[in-house]
Scaffold this motif. Structure first.
Motif, PDB file in Angstrom:
ATOM      1  N   THR A  97       3.685  70.293 -67.009  1.00  0.00           N
ATOM      2  CA  THR A  97       2.723  70.226 -68.116  1.00  0.00           C
ATOM      3  C   THR A  97       3.166  71.075 -69.298  1.00  0.00           C
ATOM      4  O   THR A  97       3.048  70.662 -70.458  1.00  0.00           O
ATOM      5  CB  THR A  97       1.333  70.685 -67.638  1.00  0.00           C
ATOM      6  N   TYR A  98       3.679  72.267 -68.995  1.00  0.00           N
ATOM      7  CA  TYR A  98       4.014  73.207 -70.054  1.00  0.00           C
ATOM      8  C   TYR A  98       5.474  73.148 -70.476  1.00  0.00           C
ATOM      9  O   TYR A  98       5.938  74.037 -71.216  1.00  0.00           O
ATOM     10  CB  TYR A  98       3.664  74.628 -69.611  1.00  0.00           C
ATOM     11  N   LYS A  99       6.192  72.148 -70.046  1.00  0.00           N
ATOM     12  CA  LYS A  99       7.597  72.030 -70.431  1.00  0.00           C
ATOM     13  C   LYS A  99       7.783  71.952 -71.946  1.00  0.00           C
ATOM     14  O   LYS A  99       8.689  72.598 -72.495  1.00  0.00           O
ATOM     15  CB  LYS A  99       8.233  70.805 -69.764  1.00  0.00           C
ATOM     16  N   PRO A 100       6.946  71.176 -72.680  1.00  0.00           N
ATOM     17  CA  PRO A 100       7.087  71.170 -74.156  1.00  0.00           C
ATOM     18  C   PRO A 100       6.858  72.553 -74.772  1.00  0.00           C
ATOM     19  O   PRO A 100       7.497  72.905 -75.766  1.00  0.00           O
ATOM     20  CB  PRO A 100       6.021  70.171 -74.617  1.00  0.00           C
ATOM     21  N   VAL A 101       5.951  73.318 -74.163  1.00  0.00           N
ATOM     22  CA  VAL A 101       5.649  74.643 -74.698  1.00  0.00           C
ATOM     23  C   VAL A 101       6.853  75.566 -74.541  1.00  0.00           C
ATOM     24  O   VAL A 101       7.269  76.239 -75.489  1.00  0.00           O
ATOM     25  CB  VAL A 101       4.419  75.250 -73.994  1.00  0.00           C
ATOM     26  N   ILE A 102       7.429  75.583 -73.341  1.00  0.00           N
ATOM     27  CA  ILE A 102       8.566  76.467 -73.113  1.00  0.00           C
ATOM     28  C   ILE A 102       9.789  76.006 -73.897  1.00  0.00           C
ATOM     29  O   ILE A 102      10.610  76.826 -74.336  1.00  0.00           O
ATOM     30  CB  ILE A 102       8.873  76.571 -71.602  1.00  0.00           C
ATOM     31  N   SER A 103       9.908  74.696 -74.119  1.00  0.00           N
ATOM     32  CA  SER A 103      11.012  74.193 -74.953  1.00  0.00           C
ATOM     33  C   SER A 103      10.855  74.676 -76.392  1.00  0.00           C
ATOM     34  O   SER A 103      11.835  75.052 -77.047  1.00  0.00           O
ATOM     35  CB  SER A 103      11.054  72.664 -74.908  1.00  0.00           C
ATOM     36  N   PHE A 104       9.609  74.657 -76.866  1.00  0.00           N
ATOM     37  CA  PHE A 104       9.345  75.171 -78.213  1.00  0.00           C
ATOM     38  C   PHE A 104       9.638  76.660 -78.293  1.00  0.00           C
ATOM     39  O   PHE A 104      10.250  77.139 -79.259  1.00  0.00           O
ATOM     40  CB  PHE A 104       7.883  74.908 -78.593  1.00  0.00           C
ATOM     41  N   PHE A 105       9.211  77.420 -77.277  1.00  0.00           N
ATOM     42  CA  PHE A 105       9.476  78.853 -77.255  1.00  0.00           C
ATOM     43  C   PHE A 105      10.975  79.142 -77.278  1.00  0.00           C
ATOM     44  O   PHE A 105      11.436  80.050 -77.979  1.00  0.00           O
ATOM     45  CB  PHE A 105       8.847  79.486 -76.016  1.00  0.00           C
TER      46      PHE A 105
END
Length: 409
Positions: free
Chosen positions: A159-167
Protein backbone atom coordinates in the motif's frame (compact mmCIF):
# COMPACT_ATOMS: atom_id res chain seq x y z
CA UNK A 1 38.67 20.45 -6.25
CA UNK A 2 38.38 18.71 -2.85
CA UNK A 3 36.00 20.32 -0.40
CA UNK A 4 38.67 20.59 2.30
CA UNK A 5 40.92 22.52 -0.08
CA UNK A 6 38.08 24.93 -0.84
CA UNK A 7 37.38 25.40 2.86
CA UNK A 8 41.01 25.99 3.78
CA UNK A 9 41.37 28.46 0.90
CA UNK A 10 38.27 30.32 2.10
CA UNK A 11 39.64 30.38 5.66
CA UNK A 12 42.98 31.70 4.47
CA UNK A 13 41.30 34.51 2.52
CA UNK A 14 39.01 35.32 5.44
CA UNK A 15 41.83 35.50 7.98
CA UNK A 16 43.87 37.64 5.61
CA UNK A 17 40.90 39.96 5.11
CA UNK A 18 40.50 40.29 8.88
CA UNK A 19 44.03 41.71 9.11
CA UNK A 20 43.47 44.11 6.22
CA UNK A 21 40.00 45.42 7.10
CA UNK A 22 39.62 48.18 9.71
CA UNK A 23 38.30 45.92 12.49
CA UNK A 24 37.69 48.86 14.83
CA UNK A 25 35.07 50.19 12.45
CA UNK A 26 31.60 49.15 13.74
CA UNK A 27 30.16 49.23 10.22
CA UNK A 28 32.73 46.68 9.01
CA UNK A 29 32.08 44.44 12.01
CA UNK A 30 28.32 44.57 11.48
CA UNK A 31 28.71 43.82 7.79
CA UNK A 32 30.93 40.81 8.48
CA UNK A 33 28.56 39.60 11.20
CA UNK A 34 25.63 39.73 8.78
CA UNK A 35 27.63 38.01 6.03
CA UNK A 36 28.79 35.30 8.46
CA UNK A 37 25.25 34.63 9.69
CA UNK A 38 23.96 34.53 6.12
CA UNK A 39 26.67 32.05 5.12
CA UNK A 40 25.90 29.72 8.03
CA UNK A 41 22.19 29.82 7.24
CA UNK A 42 23.03 29.14 3.58
CA UNK A 43 25.11 26.09 4.49
CA UNK A 44 22.45 24.45 6.65
CA UNK A 45 19.46 25.60 4.56
CA UNK A 46 18.49 22.16 3.25
CA UNK A 47 19.50 20.12 6.30
CA UNK A 48 15.96 19.66 7.63
CA UNK A 49 14.46 18.36 4.35
CA UNK A 50 17.43 16.01 3.93
CA UNK A 51 16.97 14.66 7.44
CA UNK A 52 13.22 14.21 7.16
CA UNK A 53 13.21 12.25 3.90
CA UNK A 54 16.55 10.53 4.59
CA UNK A 55 15.59 9.34 8.07
CA UNK A 56 12.18 8.13 6.89
CA UNK A 57 13.81 6.01 4.17
CA UNK A 58 16.58 4.87 6.50
CA UNK A 59 14.19 3.70 9.21
CA UNK A 60 12.07 1.91 6.60
CA UNK A 61 15.07 0.04 5.20
CA UNK A 62 16.61 -0.73 8.59
CA UNK A 63 13.34 -2.05 9.98
CA UNK A 64 12.69 -4.06 6.83
CA UNK A 65 16.14 -5.69 7.05
CA UNK A 66 15.92 -6.21 10.84
CA UNK A 67 18.89 -3.87 11.38
CA UNK A 68 17.13 -1.01 13.17
CA UNK A 69 17.78 -2.30 16.69
CA UNK A 70 21.43 -3.12 16.05
CA UNK A 71 22.08 0.27 14.44
CA UNK A 72 20.33 2.09 17.29
CA UNK A 73 22.28 0.20 19.96
CA UNK A 74 25.66 0.80 18.31
CA UNK A 75 24.83 4.48 17.79
CA UNK A 76 23.69 4.97 21.39
CA UNK A 77 26.69 3.07 22.75
CA UNK A 78 29.15 5.02 20.61
CA UNK A 79 27.61 8.37 21.61
CA UNK A 80 27.78 7.44 25.31
CA UNK A 81 31.32 6.09 24.95
CA UNK A 82 32.76 9.09 23.13
CA UNK A 83 31.06 11.51 25.53
CA UNK A 84 32.46 9.67 28.54
CA UNK A 85 35.95 9.61 27.02
CA UNK A 86 35.93 13.34 26.26
CA UNK A 87 34.49 14.27 29.66
CA UNK A 88 37.10 12.16 31.45
CA UNK A 89 39.93 13.56 29.33
CA UNK A 90 38.88 17.14 29.98
CA UNK A 91 38.62 16.62 33.72
CA UNK A 92 41.93 14.75 33.98
CA UNK A 93 43.82 17.34 31.92
CA UNK A 94 42.66 20.29 34.02
CA UNK A 95 43.22 18.45 37.32
CA UNK A 96 46.73 17.35 36.37
CA UNK A 97 47.82 20.66 34.81
CA UNK A 98 47.02 23.75 36.83
CA UNK A 99 46.38 26.67 34.51
CA UNK A 100 46.95 30.30 35.61
CA UNK A 101 44.05 32.04 37.31
CA UNK A 102 41.75 34.32 35.38
CA UNK A 103 41.57 37.86 36.83
CA UNK A 104 38.34 38.43 38.74
CA UNK A 105 36.05 41.06 37.22
CA UNK A 106 33.37 43.10 38.89
CA UNK A 107 30.78 42.32 36.25
CA UNK A 108 27.33 41.74 37.67
CA UNK A 109 24.86 39.07 36.65
CA UNK A 110 22.23 40.46 34.33
CA UNK A 111 20.63 37.35 32.92
CA UNK A 112 21.77 33.81 33.68
CA UNK A 113 21.49 31.56 30.60
CA UNK A 114 19.59 28.37 31.20
CA UNK A 115 18.44 25.20 29.49
CA UNK A 116 14.62 25.27 29.23
CA UNK A 117 14.10 21.54 29.75
CA UNK A 118 10.30 21.81 29.84
CA UNK A 119 10.23 23.75 26.57
CA UNK A 120 12.66 21.32 24.94
CA UNK A 121 10.57 18.35 26.09
CA UNK A 122 7.40 19.89 24.65
CA UNK A 123 9.19 20.66 21.38
CA UNK A 124 9.88 16.94 20.86
CA UNK A 125 6.16 16.35 20.34
CA UNK A 126 4.67 19.66 19.14
CA UNK A 127 0.98 20.31 18.69
CA UNK A 128 1.08 18.86 15.18
CA UNK A 129 3.53 16.47 13.58
CA UNK A 130 4.07 18.94 10.75
CA UNK A 131 5.18 21.53 13.30
CA UNK A 132 8.23 19.32 13.84
CA UNK A 133 9.45 20.52 10.45
CA UNK A 134 9.21 24.15 11.60
CA UNK A 135 11.57 23.86 14.56
CA UNK A 136 14.64 24.07 12.35
CA UNK A 137 17.15 24.56 15.15
CA UNK A 138 16.18 21.49 17.18
CA UNK A 139 16.59 18.39 15.01
CA UNK A 140 15.05 15.82 17.35
CA UNK A 141 11.36 16.60 16.57
CA UNK A 142 12.07 16.16 12.85
CA UNK A 143 14.00 12.94 13.56
CA UNK A 144 11.13 11.41 15.54
CA UNK A 145 8.47 12.49 13.03
CA UNK A 146 10.46 11.05 10.13
CA UNK A 147 11.16 7.89 12.11
CA UNK A 148 7.45 7.29 12.67
CA UNK A 149 6.76 7.91 8.97
CA UNK A 150 9.42 5.43 7.90
CA UNK A 151 8.41 2.80 10.42
CA UNK A 152 4.75 3.16 9.43
CA UNK A 153 5.55 2.37 5.81
CA UNK A 154 6.80 -1.09 6.80
CA UNK A 155 3.39 -2.11 8.11
CA UNK A 156 1.98 -2.51 4.60
CA UNK A 157 4.70 -2.22 2.00
CA UNK A 158 2.37 -2.80 -0.97
CA UNK A 159 0.00 0.00 0.00
CA UNK A 160 2.73 2.43 0.97
CA UNK A 161 5.12 1.63 -1.86
CA UNK A 162 4.31 4.92 -3.69
CA UNK A 163 4.97 6.81 -0.47
CA UNK A 164 8.38 5.27 0.13
CA UNK A 165 9.26 5.73 -3.55
CA UNK A 166 8.44 9.42 -3.20
CA UNK A 167 10.52 9.64 -0.02
CA UNK A 168 13.50 8.01 -1.74
CA UNK A 169 13.30 10.37 -4.71
CA UNK A 170 12.87 13.40 -2.43
CA UNK A 171 15.78 12.28 -0.25
CA UNK A 172 18.08 12.06 -3.28
CA UNK A 173 16.94 15.45 -4.58
CA UNK A 174 17.34 17.22 -1.23
CA UNK A 175 20.72 15.60 -0.65
CA UNK A 176 21.92 16.79 -4.06
CA UNK A 177 20.84 20.34 -3.26
CA UNK A 178 22.45 20.18 0.18
CA UNK A 179 25.68 18.91 -1.43
CA UNK A 180 25.65 21.93 -3.73
CA UNK A 181 25.18 24.28 -0.78
CA UNK A 182 27.95 22.61 1.21
CA UNK A 183 30.31 23.00 -1.74
CA UNK A 184 29.57 26.69 -2.11
CA UNK A 185 29.77 27.29 1.63
CA UNK A 186 33.51 27.49 0.98
CA UNK A 187 32.86 31.02 -0.31
CA UNK A 188 30.95 31.80 2.86
CA UNK A 189 33.93 30.59 4.88
CA UNK A 190 35.67 33.84 3.91
CA UNK A 191 33.12 35.89 5.84
CA UNK A 192 32.78 33.33 8.64
CA UNK A 193 36.52 33.10 9.35
CA UNK A 194 37.04 36.86 8.99
CA UNK A 195 34.28 37.63 11.50
CA UNK A 196 35.57 34.90 13.83
CA UNK A 197 39.06 36.42 13.94
CA UNK A 198 37.76 39.95 14.44
CA UNK A 199 35.55 38.70 17.31
CA UNK A 200 38.40 36.71 18.88
CA UNK A 201 41.15 39.28 18.31
CA UNK A 202 40.81 40.72 21.82
CA UNK A 203 40.95 37.21 23.31
CA UNK A 204 44.33 36.51 21.73
CA UNK A 205 45.64 40.02 22.38
CA UNK A 206 44.98 39.90 26.13
CA UNK A 207 46.85 36.61 26.59
CA UNK A 208 44.64 35.74 29.58
CA UNK A 209 42.98 32.81 27.87
CA UNK A 210 46.01 31.58 25.95
CA UNK A 211 46.76 28.71 28.42
CA UNK A 212 43.15 27.52 28.08
CA UNK A 213 43.41 27.59 24.27
CA UNK A 214 46.68 25.65 24.40
CA UNK A 215 45.15 22.99 26.67
CA UNK A 216 42.12 22.58 24.41
CA UNK A 217 44.41 22.32 21.39
CA UNK A 218 46.54 19.62 23.04
CA UNK A 219 43.45 17.69 24.11
CA UNK A 220 42.14 17.86 20.56
CA UNK A 221 45.42 16.53 19.17
CA UNK A 222 45.30 13.64 21.67
CA UNK A 223 41.71 12.78 20.75
CA UNK A 224 42.02 13.28 17.02
CA UNK A 225 45.48 11.88 16.50
CA UNK A 226 45.65 9.11 19.10
CA UNK A 227 42.50 8.04 20.97
CA UNK A 228 40.01 7.86 18.09
CA UNK A 229 42.46 6.23 15.62
CA UNK A 230 43.26 3.59 18.26
CA UNK A 231 39.55 2.93 18.72
CA UNK A 232 39.15 2.49 14.96
CA UNK A 233 42.23 0.29 14.86
CA UNK A 234 41.11 -2.17 17.52
CA UNK A 235 37.32 -1.92 17.38
CA UNK A 236 37.00 -2.00 13.59
CA UNK A 237 40.19 -3.98 12.83
CA UNK A 238 41.25 -1.18 10.50
CA UNK A 239 45.00 -1.27 9.95
CA UNK A 240 45.03 2.26 8.52
CA UNK A 241 42.63 4.30 10.69
CA UNK A 242 44.15 7.61 9.68
CA UNK A 243 42.04 7.72 6.51
CA UNK A 244 39.17 8.74 8.78
CA UNK A 245 41.29 11.69 9.90
CA UNK A 246 41.63 12.75 6.29
CA UNK A 247 37.85 12.71 5.94
CA UNK A 248 37.61 15.03 8.97
CA UNK A 249 39.52 18.00 7.56
CA UNK A 250 36.52 19.86 6.12
CA UNK A 251 34.21 19.00 9.07
CA UNK A 252 36.86 20.32 11.49
CA UNK A 253 37.27 23.58 9.58
CA UNK A 254 33.53 24.17 9.24
CA UNK A 255 32.81 23.30 12.87
CA UNK A 256 35.54 25.38 14.48
CA UNK A 257 34.93 28.65 12.67
CA UNK A 258 31.12 28.45 12.48
CA UNK A 259 30.57 27.09 15.99
CA UNK A 260 27.24 25.72 14.72
CA UNK A 261 26.48 22.02 15.25
CA UNK A 262 23.64 21.99 12.69
CA UNK A 263 25.88 23.26 9.92
CA UNK A 264 28.49 20.78 11.11
CA UNK A 265 25.88 18.02 10.86
CA UNK A 266 25.34 18.74 7.16
CA UNK A 267 29.08 18.72 6.43
CA UNK A 268 29.59 15.55 8.49
CA UNK A 269 26.78 13.77 6.66
CA UNK A 270 28.37 14.36 3.27
CA UNK A 271 31.79 13.14 4.34
CA UNK A 272 30.54 10.08 6.22
CA UNK A 273 28.53 8.98 3.18
CA UNK A 274 30.80 9.98 0.30
CA UNK A 275 34.28 9.72 1.79
CA UNK A 276 33.98 6.95 4.35
CA UNK A 277 31.45 4.98 2.31
CA UNK A 278 28.78 4.54 4.99
CA UNK A 279 25.45 3.47 3.52
CA UNK A 280 22.78 6.17 3.54
CA UNK A 281 20.53 4.29 5.98
CA UNK A 282 23.35 4.09 8.53
CA UNK A 283 24.71 7.63 8.10
CA UNK A 284 21.26 9.26 7.98
CA UNK A 285 20.50 7.85 11.41
CA UNK A 286 23.85 8.03 13.22
CA UNK A 287 25.07 11.47 12.11
CA UNK A 288 21.94 13.42 13.24
CA UNK A 289 21.86 11.54 16.55
CA UNK A 290 25.47 12.53 17.17
CA UNK A 291 24.55 16.13 16.39
CA UNK A 292 21.67 16.00 18.88
CA UNK A 293 23.10 13.94 21.73
CA UNK A 294 26.82 13.45 21.03
CA UNK A 295 28.04 16.69 22.58
CA UNK A 296 31.09 15.28 24.32
CA UNK A 297 33.09 18.29 23.17
CA UNK A 298 30.81 20.53 25.23
CA UNK A 299 31.29 18.23 28.23
CA UNK A 300 35.09 18.36 27.86
CA UNK A 301 35.24 22.14 27.47
CA UNK A 302 32.68 22.73 30.23
CA UNK A 303 34.57 20.62 32.77
CA UNK A 304 37.88 22.35 31.98
CA UNK A 305 36.38 25.85 32.12
CA UNK A 306 34.47 25.15 35.32
CA UNK A 307 37.55 23.95 37.19
CA UNK A 308 39.42 27.04 35.93
CA UNK A 309 36.66 29.23 37.35
CA UNK A 310 36.77 27.53 40.76
CA UNK A 311 40.56 27.85 40.92
CA UNK A 312 40.36 31.52 39.93
CA UNK A 313 38.10 32.26 42.88
CA UNK A 314 39.66 29.94 45.46
CA UNK A 315 42.91 28.12 46.16
CA UNK A 316 41.13 25.25 47.89
CA UNK A 317 41.53 21.80 46.41
CA UNK A 318 38.86 19.42 45.17
CA UNK A 319 37.41 16.51 47.08
CA UNK A 320 36.67 13.24 45.28
CA UNK A 321 32.98 14.10 45.58
CA UNK A 322 33.54 17.45 43.79
CA UNK A 323 35.39 15.72 40.96
CA UNK A 324 32.67 13.09 40.61
CA UNK A 325 29.97 15.79 40.66
CA UNK A 326 31.67 17.81 37.92
CA UNK A 327 32.12 14.67 35.81
CA UNK A 328 28.50 13.52 36.12
CA UNK A 329 26.93 16.94 35.66
CA UNK A 330 29.11 17.83 32.64
CA UNK A 331 28.15 14.52 31.06
CA UNK A 332 24.42 14.88 31.75
CA UNK A 333 24.18 18.53 30.69
CA UNK A 334 25.85 17.71 27.36
CA UNK A 335 23.01 15.31 26.54
CA UNK A 336 20.37 18.06 26.60
CA UNK A 337 22.12 20.66 24.43
CA UNK A 338 20.52 19.50 21.18
CA UNK A 339 18.23 22.53 21.05
CA UNK A 340 21.25 24.86 21.28
CA UNK A 341 23.31 24.28 18.13
CA UNK A 342 25.29 27.48 18.68
CA UNK A 343 26.66 28.70 22.01
CA UNK A 344 25.44 25.63 23.89
CA UNK A 345 28.78 25.17 25.68
CA UNK A 346 28.60 28.62 27.25
CA UNK A 347 25.05 27.93 28.40
CA UNK A 348 26.19 24.58 29.84
CA UNK A 349 28.95 26.37 31.77
CA UNK A 350 26.48 28.91 33.16
CA UNK A 351 24.10 26.13 34.23
CA UNK A 352 26.95 24.24 35.91
CA UNK A 353 27.96 27.34 37.85
CA UNK A 354 24.36 27.91 38.92
CA UNK A 355 23.88 24.31 40.05
CA UNK A 356 27.15 24.35 42.00
CA UNK A 357 26.20 27.54 43.85
CA UNK A 358 28.38 28.44 46.87
CA UNK A 359 28.89 31.96 45.50
CA UNK A 360 30.10 30.82 42.07
CA UNK A 361 26.85 31.55 40.23
CA UNK A 362 28.46 34.41 38.28
CA UNK A 363 31.69 32.55 37.63
CA UNK A 364 30.89 31.89 33.99
CA UNK A 365 31.25 35.62 33.32
CA UNK A 366 35.03 35.24 33.62
CA UNK A 367 35.05 33.28 30.38
CA UNK A 368 32.40 35.17 28.46
CA UNK A 369 34.94 37.10 26.31
CA UNK A 370 36.45 33.79 25.16
CA UNK A 371 33.09 32.10 24.48
CA UNK A 372 33.39 32.16 20.64
CA UNK A 373 36.75 30.41 20.85
CA UNK A 374 35.97 27.64 23.32
CA UNK A 375 32.53 27.08 21.79
CA UNK A 376 34.30 26.55 18.45
CA UNK A 377 36.57 23.99 20.10
CA UNK A 378 33.53 22.17 21.51
CA UNK A 379 31.81 21.91 18.13
CA UNK A 380 35.09 20.78 16.57
CA UNK A 381 35.40 17.95 19.11
CA UNK A 382 31.77 17.01 18.40
CA UNK A 383 32.33 16.98 14.64
CA UNK A 384 35.27 14.60 14.96
CA UNK A 385 33.27 12.38 17.30
CA UNK A 386 30.39 12.28 14.82
CA UNK A 387 32.60 11.29 11.88
CA UNK A 388 34.60 8.66 13.76
CA UNK A 389 31.53 7.39 15.63
CA UNK A 390 29.36 7.11 12.52
CA UNK A 391 32.15 5.18 10.81
CA UNK A 392 32.27 2.76 13.76
CA UNK A 393 28.50 2.25 13.56
CA UNK A 394 28.64 1.62 9.81
CA UNK A 395 31.50 -0.89 10.15
CA UNK A 396 30.05 -2.79 13.10
CA UNK A 397 26.65 -3.09 11.39
CA UNK A 398 28.28 -3.92 8.03
CA UNK A 399 26.65 -0.99 6.28
CA UNK A 400 29.55 0.55 4.39
CA UNK A 401 31.52 0.18 1.19
CA UNK A 402 35.23 0.81 0.79
CA UNK A 403 36.12 4.10 -0.92
CA UNK A 404 39.61 4.73 -2.29
CA UNK A 405 41.39 7.67 -0.73
CA UNK A 406 41.67 9.42 -4.07
CA UNK A 407 37.86 9.49 -4.33
CA UNK A 408 37.34 11.23 -0.98
CA UNK A 409 35.48 14.50 -1.48
Amino acid sequence: MKIWIKYLLGIFLGLAAAFILPYNNPAVTQLLAAASEFSIRFGRYFLLPVLFFGIAVAVFKLRDTKMLGKTALWTAGTIAGTTLILTLLGLLSILIIKLPRIPITGEKITDIPGIPLRTIALMIFPYSGFDALKEGVFLLPCFIFAGFAGAGCTSDQITYKPVISFFEAAAKLCYSIMSFLIDWFSVGMIAVSAYWLISARSVFASGIYLPLIIMLSVDFIIVFGLIYPLIIRFLCNDLHPYHVMYACIAPIAGAFFSGDSNLSCAINLRHVRESLGANSQSADVSVPLFSIFGRGGSALVTSICFVMILRSYSSLGFTPFDVLWIFIMSFLISLVLGALPSGGTFVALAVLCTLYGRGFEAGYLLLRPAAPVFCGFAVMFDAVSAVFGSFVVAVKTKQFEHVDLKHYI
